[in-house]
Design a protein around this motif. Structure first.
Motif, PDB file in Angstrom:
ATOM      1  N   GLY A   1       0.888  -1.130  -0.269  1.00  0.00           N
ATOM      2  CA  GLY A   1      -0.035  -0.393   0.136  1.00  0.00           C
ATOM      3  C   GLY A   1       0.994   1.326   0.094  1.00  0.00           C
ATOM      4  N   ASP A   2       2.179   1.244   0.525  1.00  0.00           N
ATOM      5  CA  ASP A   2       3.392   2.536   0.300  1.00  0.00           C
ATOM      6  C   ASP A   2       3.157   2.850  -1.628  1.00  0.00           C
ATOM      7  OD1 ASP A   2       3.156   2.426   2.621  1.00  0.00           O
ATOM      8  OD2 ASP A   2       5.209   1.391   3.505  1.00  0.00           O
ATOM      9  N   ARG A   3       3.498   3.929  -1.030  1.00  0.00           N
ATOM     10  CA  ARG A   3       3.950   4.623  -2.440  1.00  0.00           C
ATOM     11  C   ARG A   3       5.359   4.688  -3.212  1.00  0.00           C
ATOM     12  NH1 ARG A   3       4.945   9.571  -4.547  1.00  0.00           N
ATOM     13  NH2 ARG A   3       3.660  10.089  -7.401  1.00  0.00           N
ATOM     14  N   LEU A   4       5.881   4.447  -4.010  1.00  0.00           N
ATOM     15  CA  LEU A   4       7.251   3.871  -4.626  1.00  0.00           C
ATOM     16  C   LEU A   4       7.568   5.278  -4.327  1.00  0.00           C
ATOM     17  CD1 LEU A   4       7.795   1.050  -3.997  1.00  0.00           C
ATOM     18  CD2 LEU A   4       8.711   1.366  -7.209  1.00  0.00           C
ATOM     19  N   PRO A   5       8.939   6.129  -4.714  1.00  0.00           N
ATOM     20  CA  PRO A   5       8.960   8.113  -5.222  1.00  0.00           C
ATOM     21  C   PRO A   5       8.731   7.421  -7.284  1.00  0.00           C
ATOM     22  CG  PRO A   5      10.794   6.423  -4.098  1.00  0.00           C
ATOM     23  CD  PRO A   5       9.901   5.895  -3.958  1.00  0.00           C
ATOM     24  N   ASN A   6       8.454   8.689  -7.169  1.00  0.00           N
ATOM     25  CA  ASN A   6       8.313   8.840  -8.872  1.00  0.00           C
ATOM     26  C   ASN A   6       9.290   8.498 -10.032  1.00  0.00           C
ATOM     27  OD1 ASN A   6      10.034  10.907  -9.314  1.00  0.00           O
ATOM     28  ND2 ASN A   6       8.495  12.404  -8.647  1.00  0.00           N
ATOM     29  N   GLU A   7       8.947   8.597 -11.201  1.00  0.00           N
ATOM     30  CA  GLU A   7       9.630   7.132 -12.117  1.00  0.00           C
ATOM     31  C   GLU A   7      10.965   8.242 -12.086  1.00  0.00           C
ATOM     32  OE1 GLU A   7       9.102   7.732 -16.736  1.00  0.00           O
ATOM     33  OE2 GLU A   7       7.861   7.020 -15.760  1.00  0.00           O
ATOM     34  N   PHE A   8      11.104   9.378 -11.777  1.00  0.00           N
ATOM     35  CA  PHE A   8      12.068  10.353 -12.440  1.00  0.00           C
ATOM     36  C   PHE A   8      13.306  10.699 -11.425  1.00  0.00           C
ATOM     37  CE2 PHE A   8      14.442  14.474 -11.116  1.00  0.00           C
ATOM     38  CZ  PHE A   8      14.805  14.817 -12.471  1.00  0.00           C
ATOM     39  N   GLU A   9      12.607  10.382  -9.811  1.00  0.00           N
ATOM     40  CA  GLU A   9      13.419  10.036  -8.576  1.00  0.00           C
ATOM     41  C   GLU A   9      14.002   8.522  -8.247  1.00  0.00           C
ATOM     42  OE1 GLU A   9      11.193  12.569  -4.992  1.00  0.00           O
ATOM     43  OE2 GLU A   9      10.494  10.744  -6.234  1.00  0.00           O
ATOM     44  N   LEU A  10      13.548   7.825  -9.462  1.00  0.00           N
ATOM     45  CA  LEU A  10      14.321   6.025  -9.127  1.00  0.00           C
ATOM     46  C   LEU A  10      14.710   5.972  -9.641  1.00  0.00           C
ATOM     47  CD1 LEU A  10      10.711   4.518  -9.246  1.00  0.00           C
ATOM     48  CD2 LEU A  10      12.245   5.021  -7.216  1.00  0.00           C
ATOM     49  N   ALA A  11      14.876   6.834 -10.770  1.00  0.00           N
ATOM     50  CA  ALA A  11      15.791   7.443 -12.115  1.00  0.00           C
ATOM     51  C   ALA A  11      17.317   7.876 -12.087  1.00  0.00           C
ATOM     52  CB  ALA A  11      15.126   7.679 -13.695  1.00  0.00           C
ATOM     53  N   GLU A  12      16.945   8.485 -10.936  1.00  0.00           N
ATOM     54  CA  GLU A  12      17.835   9.366 -10.722  1.00  0.00           C
ATOM     55  C   GLU A  12      18.599   8.565  -9.919  1.00  0.00           C
ATOM     56  OE1 GLU A  12      17.120  13.171  -8.747  1.00  0.00           O
ATOM     57  OE2 GLU A  12      18.042  14.044 -10.578  1.00  0.00           O
ATOM     58  N   MET A  13      17.535   7.996  -8.858  1.00  0.00           N
ATOM     59  CA  MET A  13      18.414   6.895  -7.285  1.00  0.00           C
ATOM     60  C   MET A  13      19.076   5.884  -7.990  1.00  0.00           C
ATOM     61  SD  MET A  13      15.837   4.694  -4.605  1.00  0.00           S
ATOM     62  CE  MET A  13      14.672   6.490  -4.729  1.00  0.00           C
ATOM     63  N   PHE A  14      18.661   5.153  -8.834  1.00  0.00           N
ATOM     64  CA  PHE A  14      19.806   4.434  -9.674  1.00  0.00           C
ATOM     65  C   PHE A  14      20.622   4.628 -10.627  1.00  0.00           C
ATOM     66  CE2 PHE A  14      15.458   2.376  -8.201  1.00  0.00           C
ATOM     67  CZ  PHE A  14      16.504   1.536  -6.953  1.00  0.00           C
ATOM     68  N   GLU A  15      20.757   6.142 -11.396  1.00  0.00           N
ATOM     69  CA  GLU A  15      21.106   6.093 -12.617  1.00  0.00           C
ATOM     70  C   GLU A  15      21.387   5.784 -13.322  1.00  0.00           C
ATOM     71  OE1 GLU A  15      25.171   5.468 -10.705  1.00  0.00           O
ATOM     72  OE2 GLU A  15      24.862   7.739  -9.615  1.00  0.00           O
ATOM     73  N   VAL A  16      19.289   5.915 -13.935  1.00  0.00           N
ATOM     74  CA  VAL A  16      19.676   5.045 -15.603  1.00  0.00           C
ATOM     75  C   VAL A  16      18.751   5.352 -15.662  1.00  0.00           C
ATOM     76  CG1 VAL A  16      19.636   2.410 -14.678  1.00  0.00           C
ATOM     77  CG2 VAL A  16      17.860   3.502 -13.902  1.00  0.00           C
ATOM     78  N   GLY A  17      18.077   5.764 -17.256  1.00  0.00           N
ATOM     79  CA  GLY A  17      17.290   6.547 -17.963  1.00  0.00           C
ATOM     80  C   GLY A  17      15.737   6.434 -17.196  1.00  0.00           C
ATOM     81  N   ARG A  18      14.403   6.864 -17.801  1.00  0.00           N
ATOM     82  CA  ARG A  18      13.359   6.803 -16.853  1.00  0.00           C
ATOM     83  C   ARG A  18      12.945   5.636 -17.955  1.00  0.00           C
ATOM     84  NH1 ARG A  18      10.915  12.602 -17.261  1.00  0.00           N
ATOM     85  NH2 ARG A  18       8.964  11.513 -16.734  1.00  0.00           N
TER      86      ARG A  18
END
Length: 245
Positions: free
Chosen positions: A32-49
């Motif tokens: 039920g918890d929300r993940l960071p948005n697509e942009f934040e995940l891309a920055e977090m894992f250093e990959v493209g959206r």
């Protein structure tokens, strides 16, 4: 060339799937918890959206994530579908309650499965069981991921019983092992190695009573550790609430 790029993106997407799963467990996030948005995940894992989209799509297929249009991406299960074939993690949000319920079922089933295996296991079955016991032990001692091999060990015991109905109950056993390991890690290394050996030896000697008792002992050690973890988890939550007041 275009095909190679697609294959590379799929491979990277699979790696990011694993990293997102690690993030969910380490945070930790709950169903039920929300993940960071697509942009934040891309920055977090250093990959493209586009790679994030590929990974999220894969985890949606596996039942781990749910994308709600206009609202974001949410955790729908803490375990991929292949590791939780009964989808119990998606139905029950209290992980400790789920793990203890699974242990109740395993305590009903597995000691008798082990006893039957001791009666019906062939020489070839026993040779395979000894190999799986040894391989699981080696992974434990090397601090490597032992869970798949542990599941294979218990699955083989069920197959040694020569009872097709018992074999069909393997997903319950697998779910129990997976849920337990996710909550406790390698905390019972010595006890697991000792009881796995005892179960294997009893089955190899066609000692049905010994196999039944060894399996009860194995599951009892695990259940006691789970209860200890649950108590510590609740105490930690209460301490956190006190600090916030």
């Amino acid at each position: 060339m275009e095909t190679k790029k697609k294959d590379d993106r799929k491979l990277l997407g699979s790696q990011i799937e694993d990293r997102i799963l690690e993030y969910i467990k380490e945070k930790p996030l709950e169903v039920g918890d929300r993940l960071p948005n697509e942009f934040e995940l891309a920055e977090m894992f250093e990959v493209g959206r586009s790679t994030i989209r590929e990974a999220v799509k894969g985890l949606v297929t596996k039942g781990v994530l749910q994308v709600r249009r206009g609202a974001g991406t949410y955790v729908s299960s803490l375990t991929p579908a292949e590791d939780d074939p009964l989808r119990l993690n998606a139905k029950l949000h209290d992980r400790f309650k789920l793990a203890l319920d699974l242990f109740d079922v395993r305590l009903i089933l597995e000691p008798e499965i082990a006893a039957k295996a001791a009666v019906y296991a062939t020489d070839e079955d026993i040779a395979t069981l000894k190999r799986l016991c040894k391989e699981t032990e080696e992974l434990y001692l090397a601090d490597k991921d032992h869970m798949p091999k542990d599941i294979e060990f218990h699955t083989w015991i069920a197959r040694c019983s020569k009872n097709q109905v018992m074999e069909s109950l393997i997903p319950i056993i697998n779910s129990g092992i997976n849920t337990f390991v996710n909550l406790t890690g390698r905390s019972l290394r010595t006890e697991t190695i000792t009881t796995h050996r005892a179960i294997t030896e009893a089955i190899a000697n066609h000692d049905s009573t010994g196999a039944r008792c060894a399996m009860v002992m194995h599951l009892t050690y695990n259940r006691q550790e789970l209860l200890r973890r649950r108590t510590a988890y609740k105490a930690q939550g209460e301490t956190k609430e006190e600090k916030e007041q």
